[in-house]
Design an enzyme around this catalytic site. Structure first.
Site, PDB file in Angstrom:
ATOM      1  N   GLY A  13       0.780  -1.235   0.000  1.00 61.18           N
ATOM      2  CA  GLY A  13       0.000   0.000   0.000  1.00 61.18           C
ATOM      3  C   GLY A  13       0.810   1.283   0.000  1.00 61.18           C
ATOM      4  N   ASN A  15       1.940   2.916  -2.586  1.00 57.26           N
ATOM      5  CA  ASN A  15       1.380   3.808  -3.611  1.00 57.26           C
ATOM      6  C   ASN A  15       0.043   4.395  -3.164  1.00 57.26           C
ATOM      7  OD1 ASN A  15       2.898   4.140  -6.269  1.00 57.26           O
ATOM      8  ND2 ASN A  15       3.184   1.970  -5.828  1.00 57.26           N
ATOM      9  N   HIS A 107       3.347   0.110 -13.233  1.00 56.19           N
ATOM     10  CA  HIS A 107       4.074  -1.156 -13.389  1.00 56.19           C
ATOM     11  C   HIS A 107       5.580  -0.888 -13.273  1.00 56.19           C
ATOM     12  CE1 HIS A 107       4.861  -5.166 -14.947  1.00 56.19           C
ATOM     13  NE2 HIS A 107       5.794  -4.622 -15.703  1.00 56.19           N
ATOM     14  N   ASP A 143      -0.513  -5.081 -19.058  1.00 57.38           N
ATOM     15  CA  ASP A 143       0.639  -4.189 -19.272  1.00 57.38           C
ATOM     16  C   ASP A 143       0.845  -3.806 -20.742  1.00 57.38           C
ATOM     17  OD1 ASP A 143       1.141  -4.362 -16.538  1.00 57.38           O
ATOM     18  OD2 ASP A 143       2.364  -6.157 -16.783  1.00 57.38           O
TER      19      ASP A 143
HETATM   20  C1  GRF Z   1       4.617  -1.412  -7.169  1.00 55.67           C
HETATM   21  O1  GRF Z   1       5.930  -1.827  -7.385  1.00 55.67           O
HETATM   22  C2  GRF Z   1       3.932  -1.224  -8.487  1.00 55.67           C
HETATM   23  O2  GRF Z   1       4.795  -0.850  -9.515  1.00 55.67           O
HETATM   24  C3  GRF Z   1       3.395  -2.602  -8.780  1.00 55.67           C
HETATM   25  O3  GRF Z   1       3.040  -3.127  -7.520  1.00 55.67           O
HETATM   26  C4  GRF Z   1       3.805  -2.499  -6.496  1.00 55.67           C
HETATM   27  C5  GRF Z   1       2.847  -1.971  -5.477  1.00 55.67           C
HETATM   28  O4  GRF Z   1       3.460  -1.643  -4.277  1.00 55.67           O
HETATM   29  N1  GRF Z   1       2.281  -2.554  -9.690  1.00 55.67           N
HETATM   30  P1  GRF Z   1       2.640  -0.971  -3.091  1.00 55.67           P
HETATM   31  O5  GRF Z   1       1.613  -1.962  -2.601  1.00 55.67           O
HETATM   32  O6  GRF Z   1       2.013   0.282  -3.619  1.00 55.67           O
HETATM   33  O7  GRF Z   1       3.673  -0.674  -2.037  1.00 55.67           O
END
Ligand code: GRF
Length: 196
Positions: A13, A15, A107, A143
Site C-alpha cells: 500500500g 502507492n 508497473h 501491461d
Molecule cells: C509497485 O511496485 C507497483 O509498480 C506494482 O506493484 C507495487 C505496489 O506496491 N504494480 P505498493 O503496494 O504500492 O507498495
C-alpha cells in the site's frame, strides 16, 4: 459533481499512501482489496470505505464472476476512475469495456519491456543498466495499454530485487499521484461520457 476515484490494492500500500497524501487532495472514496493486505488495513485506519473482495483460490476462481462483483462495487460508489496500485488479480475483459479509458495502472518496468508479475526480477536477470516505472491506461491485455508517463532509475551492480523495487517505488510515489490528478482533470464525467 466531483469525480470519484477507487483504488485497487493487494500489497503493502505504499502507492495508496502516496495517493492519499497528495496535495491537492485526490477524491479517493473507495478501496478494494483482493486479499488480506497492509494496504486495506491502512485505508481502513484512515476511515475510507474498504471492500474486501477476496479472490478464491484455484479452480474456485471464476474471473468473470469476480470482475462483475468488483464492477458492481464501482457502480454502487459511482466511481469515475479506477486506480490500480499493486493490484495482483488479472481482471476479465468485461471491465475494460465498461470502464474504457477509466482504469490506470503503475508497473515497475519501462514497458513494453518486462510485462507481468516479476518485472523487477526479470529486469535484473536481463542485465539491464536502466529501468523505471510506467503509468498506463490499462486494457484487457496485461501491461499493454497506452503509456502516460515513465520514471527512470539506474540499476546498480549490487541491486537485489528488493533494493531496486524500493527505489522504483520512491519515484512511483511522486509520479503516480501527479499523473492521476492530471488524468482525472481531463476525464469527462460519466453522464457526458455516456452521451459521447
Ligand atoms: C509497485 O511496485 C507497483 O509498480 C506494482 O506493484 C507495487 C505496489 O506496491 N504494480 P505498493 O503496494 O504500492 O507498495
Amino acid at each position: 459533481m466531483q469525480k470519484r476515484i477507487a483504488v485497487l490494492v493487494s500489497g503493502s500500500g505504499s502507492n495508496l499512501e502516496a495517493l492519499l497524501a497528495y496535495k491537492p487532495k485526490l477524491p479517493i472514496v473507495l478501496v478494494i482489496a483482493d486479499r488480506p493486505c497492509k494496504a486495506a488495513d491502512l485505508a481502513e485506519a484512515k476511515g475510507l470505505q474498504v471492500e474486501r473482495l477476496y479472490r478464491p483460490h484455484g479452480r474456485f476462481f471464476d474471473r468473470r464472476h469476480y470482475t462483475l462483483r468488483l464492477q458492481r462495487l464501482l457502480f454502487a460508489a459511482e466511481i469515475d476512475l479506477v486506480v490500480m496500485a499493486g493490484f495482483m488479480t488479472m481482471l476479465h475483459a468485461v471491465i475494460f469495456t465498461q470502464f474504457n479509458r477509466r482504469i490506470l495502472n503503475v508497473h515497475p518496468s519501462l514497458l513494453p519491456k518486462f510485462k507481468g508479475a516479476h518485472a523487477v526480477r526479470d529486469t535484473l536477470a536481463a542485465g539491464e543498466k536502466w529501468t523505471g516505472s510506467t503509468v498506463q491506461i490499462a486494457k484487457k491485455e496485461t501491461d499493454a495499454g497506452v503509456t502516460l508517463a515513465q520514471s527512470r532509475e539506474q540499476v546498480r551492480a549490487d541491486d537485489t530485487e528488493q533494493t531496486l523495487q524500493e527505489r522504483l517505488k520512491k519515484k512511483e510515489h511522486l509520479l503516480y499521484p501527479w499523473v492521476v490528478e492530471r488524468y482525472l482533470a481531463q476525464l469527462p464525467e460519466w453522464g457526458n461520457y455516456l452521451g459521447e
